[in-house]
Design a protein around this motif. Structure first.
Motif, PDB file in Angstrom:
ATOM      1  N   ALA A  80       0.786  -1.304   0.052  1.00 43.78           N
ATOM      2  CA  ALA A  80       0.061   0.046  -0.145  1.00 43.78           C
ATOM      3  C   ALA A  80       1.080   1.321  -0.070  1.00 43.78           C
ATOM      4  CB  ALA A  80      -0.994  -0.164   1.144  1.00 43.78           C
ATOM      5  N   ARG A  81       0.412   2.378  -0.037  1.00 45.84           N
ATOM      6  CA  ARG A  81       1.017   3.560   0.017  1.00 45.84           C
ATOM      7  C   ARG A  81       1.745   4.073   1.297  1.00 45.84           C
ATOM      8  NH1 ARG A  81      -2.443   9.135  -1.849  1.00 45.84           N
ATOM      9  NH2 ARG A  81      -3.511   8.408  -0.082  1.00 45.84           N
ATOM     10  N   GLY A  82       2.874   4.378   1.013  1.00 44.23           N
ATOM     11  CA  GLY A  82       3.904   4.661   2.157  1.00 44.23           C
ATOM     12  C   GLY A  82       4.411   3.519   2.859  1.00 44.23           C
ATOM     13  N   ALA A 127      -5.923  -4.317   1.400  1.00 44.68           N
ATOM     14  CA  ALA A 127      -7.142  -3.516   1.883  1.00 44.68           C
ATOM     15  C   ALA A 127      -7.707  -2.765   0.648  1.00 44.68           C
ATOM     16  CB  ALA A 127      -7.016  -2.656   2.832  1.00 44.68           C
ATOM     17  N   LEU A 128      -6.997  -2.006  -0.258  1.00 42.67           N
ATOM     18  CA  LEU A 128      -7.421  -1.371  -1.431  1.00 42.67           C
ATOM     19  C   LEU A 128      -7.838  -2.418  -2.498  1.00 42.67           C
ATOM     20  CD1 LEU A 128      -5.388   2.063  -1.439  1.00 42.67           C
ATOM     21  CD2 LEU A 128      -7.887   1.887  -1.019  1.00 42.67           C
ATOM     22  N   GLN A 129      -7.148  -3.320  -2.609  1.00 45.54           N
ATOM     23  CA  GLN A 129      -7.330  -4.313  -3.688  1.00 45.54           C
ATOM     24  C   GLN A 129      -8.710  -5.207  -3.193  1.00 45.54           C
ATOM     25  OE1 GLN A 129      -4.063  -7.087  -4.217  1.00 45.54           O
ATOM     26  NE2 GLN A 129      -5.154  -8.419  -5.728  1.00 45.54           N
ATOM     27  N   PRO A 232     -14.472  -5.693 -15.097  1.00 44.52           N
ATOM     28  CA  PRO A 232     -13.075  -5.473 -15.413  1.00 44.52           C
ATOM     29  C   PRO A 232     -12.488  -4.589 -14.166  1.00 44.52           C
ATOM     30  CG  PRO A 232     -14.207  -5.363 -17.285  1.00 44.52           C
ATOM     31  CD  PRO A 232     -15.034  -5.363 -16.213  1.00 44.52           C
ATOM     32  N   LYS A 233     -11.266  -4.966 -13.617  1.00 45.98           N
ATOM     33  CA  LYS A 233     -10.776  -3.938 -12.490  1.00 45.98           C
ATOM     34  C   LYS A 233     -10.221  -2.694 -13.003  1.00 45.98           C
ATOM     35  CE  LYS A 233      -6.225  -6.320 -12.941  1.00 45.98           C
ATOM     36  NZ  LYS A 233      -5.150  -7.140 -12.304  1.00 45.98           N
ATOM     37  N   GLU A 234      -9.766  -2.361 -14.301  1.00 39.67           N
ATOM     38  CA  GLU A 234      -9.267  -1.295 -14.791  1.00 39.67           C
ATOM     39  C   GLU A 234     -10.636  -0.458 -14.780  1.00 39.67           C
ATOM     40  OE1 GLU A 234      -6.574  -4.310 -16.284  1.00 39.67           O
ATOM     41  OE2 GLU A 234      -8.939  -4.148 -16.427  1.00 39.67           O
ATOM     42  N   GLU A 235     -11.734  -0.879 -15.405  1.00 40.40           N
ATOM     43  CA  GLU A 235     -12.934  -0.016 -15.647  1.00 40.40           C
ATOM     44  C   GLU A 235     -13.448   0.666 -14.047  1.00 40.40           C
ATOM     45  OE1 GLU A 235     -17.810  -0.654 -16.510  1.00 40.40           O
ATOM     46  OE2 GLU A 235     -16.211  -1.962 -17.383  1.00 40.40           O
ATOM     47  N   VAL A 236     -13.189  -0.552 -12.901  1.00 41.32           N
ATOM     48  CA  VAL A 236     -13.669   0.003 -11.748  1.00 41.32           C
ATOM     49  C   VAL A 236     -12.835   0.933 -11.114  1.00 41.32           C
ATOM     50  CG1 VAL A 236     -14.251  -1.144  -9.446  1.00 41.32           C
ATOM     51  CG2 VAL A 236     -14.881  -2.345 -11.431  1.00 41.32           C
ATOM     52  N   ALA A 237     -11.670   0.679 -11.151  1.00 36.43           N
ATOM     53  CA  ALA A 237     -10.649   1.593 -10.637  1.00 36.43           C
ATOM     54  C   ALA A 237     -10.513   2.993 -11.178  1.00 36.43           C
ATOM     55  CB  ALA A 237      -9.126   1.065 -11.174  1.00 36.43           C
ATOM     56  N   GLU A 238     -10.809   3.121 -12.726  1.00 32.30           N
ATOM     57  CA  GLU A 238     -10.817   4.375 -13.213  1.00 32.30           C
ATOM     58  C   GLU A 238     -12.314   5.054 -12.694  1.00 32.30           C
ATOM     59  OE1 GLU A 238      -9.064   6.082 -15.141  1.00 32.30           O
ATOM     60  OE2 GLU A 238      -7.939   4.493 -14.604  1.00 32.30           O
ATOM     61  N   GLU A 239     -13.477   4.327 -12.429  1.00 29.18           N
ATOM     62  CA  GLU A 239     -14.578   4.911 -11.867  1.00 29.18           C
ATOM     63  C   GLU A 239     -14.474   5.599 -10.537  1.00 29.18           C
ATOM     64  OE1 GLU A 239     -17.852   2.293 -12.243  1.00 29.18           O
ATOM     65  OE2 GLU A 239     -17.697   2.423 -14.400  1.00 29.18           O
ATOM     66  N   LEU A 240     -13.776   4.758  -9.565  1.00 32.61           N
ATOM     67  CA  LEU A 240     -13.457   4.935  -8.225  1.00 32.61           C
ATOM     68  C   LEU A 240     -12.670   6.437  -8.306  1.00 32.61           C
ATOM     69  CD1 LEU A 240     -13.152   1.571  -6.723  1.00 32.61           C
ATOM     70  CD2 LEU A 240     -15.252   3.257  -6.588  1.00 32.61           C
ATOM     71  N   LYS A 241     -11.746   6.324  -9.158  1.00 33.78           N
ATOM     72  CA  LYS A 241     -10.413   7.373  -9.309  1.00 33.78           C
ATOM     73  C   LYS A 241     -11.373   8.633  -9.454  1.00 33.78           C
ATOM     74  CE  LYS A 241      -6.288   4.973 -10.090  1.00 33.78           C
ATOM     75  NZ  LYS A 241      -5.286   4.756 -11.236  1.00 33.78           N
ATOM     76  N   ALA A 242     -12.419   8.721 -10.536  1.00 36.23           N
ATOM     77  CA  ALA A 242     -13.091   9.700 -10.626  1.00 36.23           C
ATOM     78  C   ALA A 242     -13.626  10.382  -9.575  1.00 36.23           C
ATOM     79  CB  ALA A 242     -13.947   9.771 -11.939  1.00 36.23           C
ATOM     80  N   GLU A 243     -14.121   9.575  -8.668  1.00 36.77           N
ATOM     81  CA  GLU A 243     -14.846  10.015  -7.389  1.00 36.77           C
ATOM     82  C   GLU A 243     -13.996  10.306  -6.402  1.00 36.77           C
ATOM     83  OE1 GLU A 243     -18.137   7.059  -6.879  1.00 36.77           O
ATOM     84  OE2 GLU A 243     -18.593   7.185  -8.794  1.00 36.77           O
ATOM     85  N   GLY A 244     -12.879  10.080  -6.619  1.00 35.14           N
ATOM     86  CA  GLY A 244     -11.891  10.392  -5.603  1.00 35.14           C
ATOM     87  C   GLY A 244     -11.845   9.276  -4.392  1.00 35.14           C
ATOM     88  N   LEU A 245     -12.158   7.959  -4.700  1.00 32.28           N
ATOM     89  CA  LEU A 245     -12.479   7.032  -3.598  1.00 32.28           C
ATOM     90  C   LEU A 245     -11.483   5.921  -3.751  1.00 32.28           C
ATOM     91  CD1 LEU A 245     -16.319   6.390  -4.067  1.00 32.28           C
ATOM     92  CD2 LEU A 245     -15.100   7.724  -2.282  1.00 32.28           C
ATOM     93  N   TYR A 246     -10.459   6.030  -4.748  1.00 35.41           N
ATOM     94  CA  TYR A 246      -9.366   4.962  -5.252  1.00 35.41           C
ATOM     95  C   TYR A 246      -8.033   5.659  -5.878  1.00 35.41           C
ATOM     96  CZ  TYR A 246      -6.983   0.759  -6.818  1.00 35.41           C
ATOM     97  OH  TYR A 246      -6.182  -0.053  -6.978  1.00 35.41           O
ATOM     98  N   TYR A 247      -7.113   5.101  -5.006  1.00 32.81           N
ATOM     99  CA  TYR A 247      -5.921   5.613  -5.718  1.00 32.81           C
ATOM    100  C   TYR A 247      -5.069   4.346  -5.766  1.00 32.81           C
ATOM    101  CZ  TYR A 247      -4.382   5.115  -0.751  1.00 32.81           C
ATOM    102  OH  TYR A 247      -4.007   4.667   0.493  1.00 32.81           O
TER     103      TYR A 247
END
Length: 253
Positions: A80-82, A127-129, A232-247
């Protein structure tokens, strides 16, 4: 005629004698016998046993030590980050560092990391995965079509367990405000929220999948939705990133 400087000559000779990483160091198995002082060195013919060698070191296949780095974002199956992790040198230099996903674990970077993460809650590597996985699920919940029922948290836990996902506590599940009963339309999905590690709340798309224990009444079952279990995980990740819910990245290393 211009003369070459000693420095240029020294550099050229140094470059010519750079060690090759593909060299192999060998040791002769059977030492050669001594020769007579009055005999020629080439007077004795080499035998087959004189050509047997054992490998001392093969630098071509020797694994280079891993490098310590700091992850600046979530990377699947890595951390994870950090987090400070040990990774392969080629992975760091060809992927993690050029894409900005990791930095060298220098004393300066480690000090900055300590200042940034002080007082913050560090998430586990997976956790994020798991959060992204749940947000991209279309969870079928099998319910008896010919008996009255109301959706409970136990039904949701059983549906997750059927898909190989174990939820330890019912407190992490939040049902829809409007109760879901056996009269719910099979073609209309609904949402259930799952809290991951008490931090991230994932919204899971669910739908009713009717079934019966009576084989004679299987023909009376209504048609249910036919959705893929995972988007598809790429599609889900892009949607969550657009909402600021995933990095993070969706690449697996």
């Amino acid at each position: 005629m211009a003369s070459r400087s000693p420095g240029a000559l020294l550099i050229s000779r140094f470059l010519q004698f750079q060690p090759n990483r593909t060299k192999v160091i060998l040791r002769r198995v059977n030492p050669l016998p001594l020769h007579r002082m009055d005999a020629s060195v080439t007077s004795r013919k080499m035998k087959e046993r004189d050509y047997l060698y054992s490998v001392v070191q093969n630098k071509y296949v020797t694994r280079r030590p891993e490098i310590e780095c700091i992850l600046t974002t979530h990377v699947d199956n890595l951390g994870a980050r950090g987090q400070v992790v040990m990774v392969d040198r080629m992975l760091f230099r060809q992927y993690l560092y050029p894409t900005g996903a990791a930095l060298y674990a220098s004393p300066q970077n480690l000090a900055e990391l300590k200042n940034l993460t002080e007082g913050t809650i560090m998430k586990t590597p997976h956790a994020l995965q798991m959060y992204r996985l749940l947000c991209g699920m279309n969870l079928p919940i099998k319910m008896n079509h010919f008996k009255p029922w109301t959706l409970s948290k136990g039904h949701v836990m059983a549906a997750f367990r059927h898909q190989g996902i174990i939820i330890d506590s019912q407190e992490s599940i939040t049902l829809p405000q409007e109760p879901i009963t056996n009269e719910h339309n099979e073609q209309v999905p609904f949402e259930v929220k799952v809290t991951v590690n008490g931090l991230d709340v994932a919204t899971v798309t669910c739908y009713k999948q009717p079934y019966t224990t009576n084989p004679d009444r299987e023909g009376e079952l209504p048609a249910s939705l036919s959705l893929p279990l995972h988007r598809p995980k790429e599609e889900v990740a892009e949607e969550l990133k657009a909402e600021g819910l995933y990095y993070g990245t969706t690449d697996t290393v």
